[in-house]
Write a protein that holds these residues in place. Sequence first.
Motif, PDB file in Angstrom:
ATOM      1  N   TYR A 188       2.391   2.744  -2.583  1.00  0.00           N
ATOM      2  CA  TYR A 188       2.016   3.561  -3.737  1.00  0.00           C
ATOM      3  C   TYR A 188       0.742   4.358  -3.438  1.00  0.00           C
ATOM      4  O   TYR A 188       0.662   5.561  -3.706  1.00  0.00           O
ATOM      5  N   LYS A 189      -0.230   3.679  -2.888  1.00  0.00           N
ATOM      6  CA  LYS A 189      -1.500   4.335  -2.567  1.00  0.00           C
ATOM      7  C   LYS A 189      -1.282   5.422  -1.517  1.00  0.00           C
ATOM      8  O   LYS A 189      -1.870   6.505  -1.591  1.00  0.00           O
ATOM      9  N   LYS A 190      -0.442   5.150  -0.547  1.00  0.00           N
ATOM     10  CA  LYS A 190      -0.192   6.088   0.545  1.00  0.00           C
ATOM     11  C   LYS A 190       0.380   7.406   0.045  1.00  0.00           C
ATOM     12  O   LYS A 190       0.006   8.482   0.543  1.00  0.00           O
ATOM     13  N   THR A 234       0.138   3.194 -10.385  1.00  0.00           N
ATOM     14  CA  THR A 234       0.745   1.878 -10.572  1.00  0.00           C
ATOM     15  C   THR A 234       0.640   1.413 -12.016  1.00  0.00           C
ATOM     16  O   THR A 234       1.000   0.287 -12.341  1.00  0.00           O
ATOM     17  N   GLY A 263       0.780  -1.238   0.000  1.00  0.00           N
ATOM     18  CA  GLY A 263       0.000   0.000   0.000  1.00  0.00           C
ATOM     19  C   GLY A 263       0.807   1.281   0.000  1.00  0.00           C
ATOM     20  O   GLY A 263       0.261   2.368   0.198  1.00  0.00           O
ATOM     21  N   GLY A 303       0.261   8.451  -3.162  1.00  0.00           N
ATOM     22  CA  GLY A 303      -0.437   8.944  -4.335  1.00  0.00           C
ATOM     23  C   GLY A 303       0.274   8.696  -5.650  1.00  0.00           C
ATOM     24  O   GLY A 303       0.104   9.444  -6.616  1.00  0.00           O
TER      25      GLY A 303
END
Length: 358
Positions: free
Chosen positions: A350-352, A357, A348, A354
Motif C-alpha cells: 500500500y505504501k509503495k 489504508t 508495504g 501510495g
Amino acid sequence: MSASRRLLSLTMVASLALAACSAAATPSPAPTAVPTAGATKTTDGTLPKPEQTKVKLGTPIGEPSQFAVVLADQLGLYKKYGIDVTITKFNAGGDATSALLSGAVDFSGMNGSDFVLPSQLTDTPAEAASVYKSRVFDGLFCQKDVKDAAGLKGKTVAISTLGATAHASVLLALKGLKLQENDVTVVPVGNNSARIAAMKAGSVACAPVSMDQSKSMTDLGLNLLIDLSQDKTLVYPAVGLGVTAAFAKKNPNTTLVLAAAILEAQTILINDLKTTAAEWAKFAQVDAAKAETDVKAVQGQVNPTMLWEDSGFAFTQQIFSKASPSVMMADVKKAGDHSFLQTLVDIGFYKKIGAPTS
C-alpha cells in the motif's frame, strides 16, 4: 464434484441471490488477519511469486467505476507481477458469477456482494478478496410520466440480471421510496447501456443508472426519482475481486498478486485522470472529452483502500433476506477474506503504490 451436484449449487445461488450491491464511502480498515500463506516476508512492497501464472478472469464492465480490473490489464500490471490474465467481459454481474462458480473462470471482478453470501450454502463457496465500492451510486431514472413513488407503482423496471448490482439498486430504491418489492415488475435487460436503451425505446418505465450519467438522463427527459448515492447509511459492498475458497486456498500468492494489481489500478484510476481517461476512451470507444468526464464522475465513488468491514455484508444479508430468507443461513464472515489486503498492508505494498489504508 458431479455435474448434477454442481448444477444444484448454481441453482441454489441463482435462487438465493435476489440482490446485489454497489458503492464508495471510505471504509474503516479491515481487522487484522492472519497473513496469507506463502506471502513474501518483506516491508518494501515486494510481491511473492504466484503459484499459477495463467488465469482466467470474468468481469462485467458497463461503467468506469468498474474499470480497475481491465485497467490493470491495459496498463500491463498483471504481467508486471508475473501473471498472464485472460479477461472475459460479461454483460452483467450474474453472468460473471455463474462463470466463476462453474469453474469457467478462476476469478470474477466487480460483482455485487450477492454472490458470495448465497454461495456459502453451496458446494462451491466463494469469497471477496477486495471491495471496489462500498455504497450504492445509482439513481432510479424513469419516463417523464413517472414523477413520484405513486407513479412508479405497477411499472416495469429494468435490471441487468436477477441477483446483480442493478437488482440491488432497485430494491434499495423501493425501500427509500417506501414501496414494496411487489409494487413493480423487474425485467432483466442487461448492463447500464442496455437499460438506458430500453428506457429510450419505451420498453420499460424505469431503470437504475449510475449517477455519473445523470445529465445525459435528464437531457433525455427522464426523471430522477431517487439518488441512492446520497444515503451514506447504506453501506453496501461490491466485490472487486471474487474467488472460490478452494482456488484461494490452493493459490494464495496468485490471489494476492491479482488483488495487488487491481488495487494499483484503482489507485491510478483515482489519482491519474489523464492516464485513466486515455485507457477508458480506448476501451469504451468514446472521445477524449467524454472519457475524462466519465472518469472524473467516478473518482469519488470507488473505494480507494478496497478494504471493508463485515458489517457491510451483514447489511446486504438483512435486506435481501426479506426476499430470500435462506440467505440468513450464510456465514457473513466467510463472505470475504481480509487476509489478502491485510498482507499487502503488512508487506508495504500500500505504501509503495501510495494507496491509503483508512
